[in-house]
Design an enzyme around this catalytic site. Sequence first.
Site, PDB file in Angstrom:
ATOM      1  N   ASP A  15      50.987  -4.750 -12.416  1.00 38.75           N
ATOM      2  CA  ASP A  15      50.714  -6.053 -11.636  1.00 38.75           C
ATOM      3  C   ASP A  15      49.791  -6.776 -11.282  1.00 38.75           C
ATOM      4  O   ASP A  15      48.414  -6.089 -11.809  1.00 38.75           O
ATOM      5  CB  ASP A  15      51.199  -5.212 -10.130  1.00 38.75           C
ATOM      6  CG  ASP A  15      52.277  -5.250  -9.589  1.00 38.75           C
ATOM      7  OD1 ASP A  15      53.178  -4.905 -10.285  1.00 38.75           O
ATOM      8  OD2 ASP A  15      53.050  -5.054  -8.190  1.00 38.75           O
ATOM      9  N   HIS A  21      48.441  -1.096 -11.957  1.00 42.94           N
ATOM     10  CA  HIS A  21      47.840  -2.872 -11.792  1.00 42.94           C
ATOM     11  C   HIS A  21      46.882  -3.079 -13.404  1.00 42.94           C
ATOM     12  O   HIS A  21      46.417  -2.391 -13.865  1.00 42.94           O
ATOM     13  CB  HIS A  21      46.772  -3.016 -10.764  1.00 42.94           C
ATOM     14  CG  HIS A  21      47.489  -3.049  -9.458  1.00 42.94           C
ATOM     15  ND1 HIS A  21      47.891  -1.749  -9.040  1.00 42.94           N
ATOM     16  CD2 HIS A  21      47.879  -3.979  -8.842  1.00 42.94           C
ATOM     17  CE1 HIS A  21      48.719  -1.702  -8.366  1.00 42.94           C
ATOM     18  NE2 HIS A  21      48.303  -3.192  -7.861  1.00 42.94           N
TER      19      HIS A  21
HETATM   20 ZN    ZN Z   1      49.912  -7.031  -6.566  1.00 44.55          ZN
END
Ligand code: ZN
Length: 508
Positions: free
Chosen positions: A308, A466
């Site tokens: 992400d 992430h």
């Molecule tokens: Zn996010």
Amino acid sequence: MLNINVLIYFVEIVVFILFFLIYSVVCLLKKKRVIPKVFGIGFLALFLTLIGTFLLERPSMDFKNVGVIEVKSGEKLKVPNTFYHFQNIDDKVKIVGYIDYNEIGEYDIVFEVDTFTGKYSKKHVAKVVDTKAPEISLEQGEEFNQSYSKEYQEPGFKAIDLYDGDITSNVKTEKQEIDDTHFNIKYTVSDSSGNKSEKIRKVTIVDDVPPEITLNGIETMYVSPNTPYEEKGATAIDEKDGDLSDKIVTEGTVDTSVEGEYVITYKVSDSKGNEATKQRKVIVQTLVAIQAQDGTNGGKGVIYLTFDDGPSSNITPQILDILKEKNVKATFFILNYNSVGEDLVKREVAEGHTVGIHGYSHDYKQIYQSETAYMNNITSLQQKILASTGYNSTITRFPGGSSNTVSKFNPGIMTRLCKLVLDSGYKYFDWNVSSGDAGGVTDSEQLYQNVINGLSKSRANVVLMHDFSSNTKVVEALPRIIDYGIQNGYTFSNITMSTPMVTHSPNN
Ligand code: ZN
């Protein structure tokens, strides 16, 4: 010609005639032709008086036409009408003295004339005055149309006085209300001599604001060839006329059997004839297909690696390198990107990964303020990805996940959005394995442990990680996670529209 001198001559001649008549009567009565002595003296006296009058005559000056001189007008002082010996001798009259015709004031001068009986002069005070009122001019005319949608803004004016020059700063304005749609602006100004000017601007308040057209659906639409194009229409609101949606005229057609760009034009006018136009671009082209894959792998367990908040210029390329080396496909839930990011997004698509929509913005306060705000947040990024790559992403992940509580300032929004997103043709994915790389974990070992401890063979494992720029831990842990999965019989896959949804339950 009638002046005091002529009058004197006239009186003298009349007296002379009367005297002659009296003399004649006396002669008749006395039947004598001899002039009595008294008449001789009389005739001589009258004759001498006439000669004397002629010799002593002074020019008569009539000042009525001299008047005053208008300053800076180019006028010059006139000489008075002057008569002498029954003649007009204006052309012989000279002005002696100085007058500044450009300066208001009183000037002592002398009119001088040379005559048969000598030089004659008369003093005079010449007045140079300003009697002309200043000139007010209005920019954009005396009749002015003012849009109801704006405050009146003075279009400008000027006041010029022949003597004082620019006296615009002395102009006073006054608004005079007339009715709901009319008012006047009155401009007044006086020059230094007290000459006053006035001008009126007539203002009419008009409706010159066109209606606002809002398209239903997106402005640039991509349609696959030979699939029906559904016209979603538009709405139109006019501030004065209200809802004009049913008056919209739609022009243009889409032939989905022929690839290309089509334009649909929406037009509407309000009751005052103000026209609004809006266009929708419809692009018929073959889109890069999202590969359909099975999410369960027959019970052996599938790992969906998801990253992400990227792309980032330092972490994302390293992750792509690792995935390439291990021949693993993953899913990137991205945010808005710059030109460097665009190359990375293109690379993600080119190397077979899924580019999912996290959102144009990650700002919870902004994106969760309304359904419209949220949908705009994903469609705007969707359009950007499409423009960059030709890849039409319909896979999304809510910032904070669907179970977030950061959106509680807008009660119930997540429950509503979970339905709306699906109804709008998207799929959303949460996760069931959290690496903790955005919060709790401090090193790559901990990240690795979190992931492998969360994996289960009996399900689709969606792993949350992430690729934002400070997350070096993920680069260190990723090769070990992939090796662990391969060694333990897992399959790695990217999320597609046919992947079974892994979702949380909304908490708001
Ligand atoms: Zn996010």
